[in-house]
Design an enzyme around this catalytic site. Sequence first.
Site, PDB file in Angstrom:
ATOM      1  N   LYS A 193      61.535  21.274 -21.145  1.00  0.00           N
ATOM      2  CA  LYS A 193      61.069  22.061 -20.004  1.00  0.00           C
ATOM      3  C   LYS A 193      60.257  21.165 -19.091  1.00  0.00           C
ATOM      4  O   LYS A 193      59.273  20.555 -19.513  1.00  0.00           O
ATOM      5  CB  LYS A 193      60.237  23.250 -20.484  1.00  0.00           C
ATOM      6  CG  LYS A 193      59.661  24.065 -19.334  1.00  0.00           C
ATOM      7  CD  LYS A 193      59.024  25.353 -19.809  1.00  0.00           C
ATOM      8  CE  LYS A 193      58.400  26.095 -18.641  1.00  0.00           C
ATOM      9  NZ  LYS A 193      57.769  27.348 -19.044  1.00  0.00           N
ATOM     10  N   ARG A 203      55.690  32.371  -9.954  1.00  0.00           N
ATOM     11  CA  ARG A 203      54.225  32.528  -9.842  1.00  0.00           C
ATOM     12  C   ARG A 203      53.899  33.846  -9.156  1.00  0.00           C
ATOM     13  O   ARG A 203      52.966  34.547  -9.538  1.00  0.00           O
ATOM     14  CB  ARG A 203      53.618  31.350  -9.072  1.00  0.00           C
ATOM     15  CG  ARG A 203      53.876  29.990  -9.688  1.00  0.00           C
ATOM     16  CD  ARG A 203      52.843  29.649 -10.753  1.00  0.00           C
ATOM     17  NE  ARG A 203      53.423  28.793 -11.782  1.00  0.00           N
ATOM     18  CZ  ARG A 203      53.526  27.463 -11.705  1.00  0.00           C
ATOM     19  NH1 ARG A 203      53.056  26.820 -10.655  1.00  0.00           N
ATOM     20  NH2 ARG A 203      54.080  26.768 -12.674  1.00  0.00           N
ATOM     21  N   ARG A 214      51.026  21.964 -14.227  1.00  0.00           N
ATOM     22  CA  ARG A 214      51.229  21.923 -15.679  1.00  0.00           C
ATOM     23  C   ARG A 214      51.697  20.542 -16.148  1.00  0.00           C
ATOM     24  O   ARG A 214      52.375  20.416 -17.157  1.00  0.00           O
ATOM     25  CB  ARG A 214      52.276  22.962 -16.089  1.00  0.00           C
ATOM     26  CG  ARG A 214      52.008  24.378 -15.599  1.00  0.00           C
ATOM     27  CD  ARG A 214      52.771  25.375 -16.445  1.00  0.00           C
ATOM     28  NE  ARG A 214      52.867  26.704 -15.869  1.00  0.00           N
ATOM     29  CZ  ARG A 214      51.863  27.586 -15.795  1.00  0.00           C
ATOM     30  NH1 ARG A 214      50.648  27.257 -16.236  1.00  0.00           N
ATOM     31  NH2 ARG A 214      52.060  28.788 -15.284  1.00  0.00           N
ATOM     32  N   GLU A 230      62.254  15.595 -27.551  1.00  0.00           N
ATOM     33  CA  GLU A 230      61.732  16.977 -27.552  1.00  0.00           C
ATOM     34  C   GLU A 230      62.703  17.918 -28.285  1.00  0.00           C
ATOM     35  O   GLU A 230      62.294  18.751 -29.082  1.00  0.00           O
ATOM     36  CB  GLU A 230      61.536  17.470 -26.111  1.00  0.00           C
ATOM     37  CG  GLU A 230      60.304  16.918 -25.413  1.00  0.00           C
ATOM     38  CD  GLU A 230      59.033  17.654 -25.823  1.00  0.00           C
ATOM     39  OE1 GLU A 230      59.087  18.558 -26.675  1.00  0.00           O
ATOM     40  OE2 GLU A 230      57.962  17.296 -25.278  1.00  0.00           O
ATOM     41  N   LYS A 245      65.308  23.740 -19.171  1.00  0.00           N
ATOM     42  CA  LYS A 245      64.792  24.502 -18.032  1.00  0.00           C
ATOM     43  C   LYS A 245      64.066  23.589 -17.077  1.00  0.00           C
ATOM     44  O   LYS A 245      63.270  22.766 -17.557  1.00  0.00           O
ATOM     45  CB  LYS A 245      63.829  25.539 -18.602  1.00  0.00           C
ATOM     46  CG  LYS A 245      63.126  26.393 -17.581  1.00  0.00           C
ATOM     47  CD  LYS A 245      62.183  27.292 -18.301  1.00  0.00           C
ATOM     48  CE  LYS A 245      61.436  28.122 -17.282  1.00  0.00           C
ATOM     49  NZ  LYS A 245      60.391  28.885 -17.905  1.00  0.00           N
ATOM     50  N   SER A 271      63.565  30.838 -11.232  1.00  0.00           N
ATOM     51  CA  SER A 271      63.300  31.594 -10.005  1.00  0.00           C
ATOM     52  C   SER A 271      63.603  30.815  -8.733  1.00  0.00           C
ATOM     53  O   SER A 271      64.167  31.352  -7.780  1.00  0.00           O
ATOM     54  CB  SER A 271      61.840  32.060 -10.008  1.00  0.00           C
ATOM     55  OG  SER A 271      60.951  30.954 -10.121  1.00  0.00           O
ATOM     56  N   TYR A 310      68.667  35.403 -13.156  1.00  0.00           N
ATOM     57  CA  TYR A 310      68.344  36.654 -12.466  1.00  0.00           C
ATOM     58  C   TYR A 310      69.596  37.294 -11.880  1.00  0.00           C
ATOM     59  O   TYR A 310      69.554  38.418 -11.416  1.00  0.00           O
ATOM     60  CB  TYR A 310      67.284  36.379 -11.386  1.00  0.00           C
ATOM     61  CG  TYR A 310      66.015  35.803 -12.008  1.00  0.00           C
ATOM     62  CD1 TYR A 310      65.090  36.639 -12.637  1.00  0.00           C
ATOM     63  CD2 TYR A 310      65.781  34.433 -12.029  1.00  0.00           C
ATOM     64  CE1 TYR A 310      63.965  36.115 -13.260  1.00  0.00           C
ATOM     65  CE2 TYR A 310      64.660  33.894 -12.645  1.00  0.00           C
ATOM     66  CZ  TYR A 310      63.759  34.746 -13.262  1.00  0.00           C
ATOM     67  OH  TYR A 310      62.653  34.228 -13.891  1.00  0.00           O
TER      68      TYR A 310
END
Length: 320
Positions: A193, A203, A214, A230, A245, A271, A310
């Site tokens: 990620k 957000r 982040r 990872e 992602k 998003s 979505y």
Amino acid sequence: MHRPRRLRQTKALRALVAETSLNRSDLVLPLFVREGIDTPSPIESMPGVVQHTMGTLPKAVAQAAEAGLSGVMLFGVPATRDACGSAGDADSGILNLALQQVKAEVGDDMVVMADTCIDEFTDHGHCGVLDEDGNVDNDATLERYTKVAIAQARAGADVVGLSGMMDGQVAAVRHGLDGQGLHDTVLLAYAAKYASALYGPFREAVDSQLTGDRTTYQQDPANRRESVREVQMDIEQGADIVMVKPASFYLDIISDTAELSSVPVWAYQVSGEYAMIEAAAEKGWVSREKAIVESLLSIKRAGAEAILTYYAAEVADMLA
Ligand code: PBG
């Protein structure tokens, strides 16, 4: 002469030789539920996506099931927040209440997933708890994730989605769930990620309180080899499914992951990927449906077996 065009002559022939296909059953619909609202609230940066009320959420899930989808991923937007995100593991927390309701509605017809993170619930918006210096405290956060996962599993989540990018999160949560006899709860690890600008609209969707970024826990977009590590670590720690992602800007990572993984590989069309297609289509600059289908086909072609998007319900209807 070799003539590759021979196989492109008609739609029927093209369909027969297609290497990749989209199926309703490989799409998962992310849904938002917000505490304390009476009517669904539109998310401006994600046209067509809303924050559901507790009342409208079960219907949205039932519709997704009718459309032929196999899963939903739920995100909760709480009315109040604190430093450790206590609404995440409180039985009365919005996401846990929603899981209970949704599971009661769809039973085993639908795989119900929960975002197992605390950023929606913290007053500072980070995915972990902070130490005295304001840094995200990895190991203290593992205890929080474990409690959140147990609460979500008890509320009815079939799958817990570990999206926080803390080191050791998969092992810690597996151990915690097993200790409570929750052996059957599936661990979806957001294994690779990236710290991405493409989470921008999210957000707004979760009313995030984050001010900084982040970058100390999510991956640097400059890195590719790091994802191999990872993903390998998450599989070793017991991930049942690994996810990459965002999706579209990270097709190389999806491809690498598909090559090395011994467990299913999923991807999350986030998003900002949705928002970019919507914005360009709204201006008439790309053909909306074609762009949607092409984006999802590309993600599958790279190696993802299922996609969180979505567009899931809309595409399911298109494919029906
Ligand atoms: C973390 C989480 C995020 C998303 C899913 N889970 C936000 C982040 O990592 O900053 C983003 C999803 C999207 O942008 O659609 N709880």
